[in-house]
Design an enzyme around this catalytic site. Structure first.
Site, mmCIF file in Angstrom:
data_model
loop_
_atom_site.group_PDB
_atom_site.id
_atom_site.type_symbol
_atom_site.label_atom_id
_atom_site.label_comp_id
_atom_site.label_asym_id
_atom_site.label_seq_id
_atom_site.Cartn_x
_atom_site.Cartn_y
_atom_site.Cartn_z
ATOM 1 N N ASP A 21 0.846 -1.202 0.000
ATOM 2 C CA ASP A 21 0.000 0.000 0.000
ATOM 3 C C ASP A 21 0.882 1.254 0.000
ATOM 4 O OD1 ASP A 21 -2.145 -1.697 0.240
ATOM 5 O OD2 ASP A 21 -2.251 -1.509 2.431
HETATM 6 N N1 URA Z 1 -1.090 -5.956 3.894
HETATM 7 C C1 URA Z 1 -1.626 -4.714 3.924
HETATM 8 O O1 URA Z 1 -2.654 -4.489 4.532
HETATM 9 N N2 URA Z 1 -0.954 -3.751 3.271
HETATM 10 C C2 URA Z 1 0.211 -3.941 2.621
HETATM 11 O O2 URA Z 1 0.780 -2.997 2.061
HETATM 12 C C3 URA Z 1 0.732 -5.236 2.600
HETATM 13 C C4 URA Z 1 0.072 -6.238 3.244
#
Ligand code: URA
Length: 238
Positions: free
Chosen positions: A101
């Site tokens: 993310d």
């Molecule tokens: N899980 C999440 O919630 N976000 C990420 O960036 C990676 C794994």
């Protein structure tokens, strides 16, 4: 390297397709028909398919320490693509093996080898990913074992029909844990903690399979070593 691997590295064929091609008798090594996928060949052998010489592609493999406010996409959106931080020729011809993310930091693998990244990403390959997670609500010692067991048994995420796969949770401090998972559903780690009534306030990926971010500084990148590449080699010499 094995003959089937040489064919995969020189064409878009999968390993199974390369084996079928070999069975057809259309492949020659130094002029002789070759059908044995395990035959060892070298780049100075002349390997042809229907008379056309094959030249193996050289693929590229990198790791990058992603910073916040960058995205794992080949297209810029609100935030720039992480590929801008990879100071190599034709960086946008590469792709990212497993997204993070925009507000997550840490290890990102980048390559132009689709079969290699498939081994990193595909749920069938069971590749582990380890995250350091900072939580809004402290985990008290008397609740830690119960939580560890819940993560091991699997959690019901909103909108999913099956439980999450067994995950390993290790408490580091009251509000910091290490979590190892082998799948990569959308916002998986955040949703796992939401499922147990907590909230992720910081997320950092430290490891993918046997590849560790180590002390690579934020925003920095490096090529993977041969040993690291071999960990996800789609055509190992086995
Ligand atoms: N899980 C999440 O919630 N976000 C990420 O960036 C990676 C794994």
């Amino acid at each position: 390297m094995r003959l089937d691997k040489f064919i995969c590295k020189s064409t878009e064929l999968t390993r199974n397709e390369a084996k079928k091609l070999l069975k057809s008798g259309d492949v020659r090594v130094n002029g002789e028909v070759a059908k044995n996928a395990a035959m060892q060949v070298h780049e100075n052998n002349t390997i042809t398919v229907d008379g056309q010489a094959l030249t193996p592609r050289t693929s590229r493999y990198f790791m990058l320490h992603k910073m916040v406010d960058s995205i794992c996409s080949n297209v810029d959106e609100v935030y720039p693509s992480v590929l801008h931080f990879l100071d190599v020729d034709k960086a946008f011809d590469l792709h990212i093996a497993g997204r993070l993310d925009a507000d997550t930091t840490g290890l990102v693998l980048i390559t132009d080898d689709g079969r290699w990244s498939h081994n990193v990403i595909s749920p069938k390959k069971d590749c582990s990913k380890t995250y350091r997670v900072w939580l809004r609500n402290a985990i008290n010692d008397d609740k830690a074992d119960e939580l560890i067991a819940q993560f091991k048994q699997g959690l019901q995420l909103q909108g999913e029909s099956s439980l999450t796969r067994p995950a390993i949770l290790e408490k580091v401090t009251d509000d910091q844990v290490l979590l190892t998972i082998t799948e990569g559903k959308y916002h998986q780690v955040k949703r796992m903690f939401a499922a147990v009534g907590n909230k992720v306030v910081g997320l950092h990926r430290e490891q993918i399979g046997g590849i560790e971010l180590g002390d690579l500084a934020p925003g920095q990148w490096r090529s993977l070593t041969e040993q690291e590449v071999a960990l996800f080699d789609p055509t190992p010499n086995k």
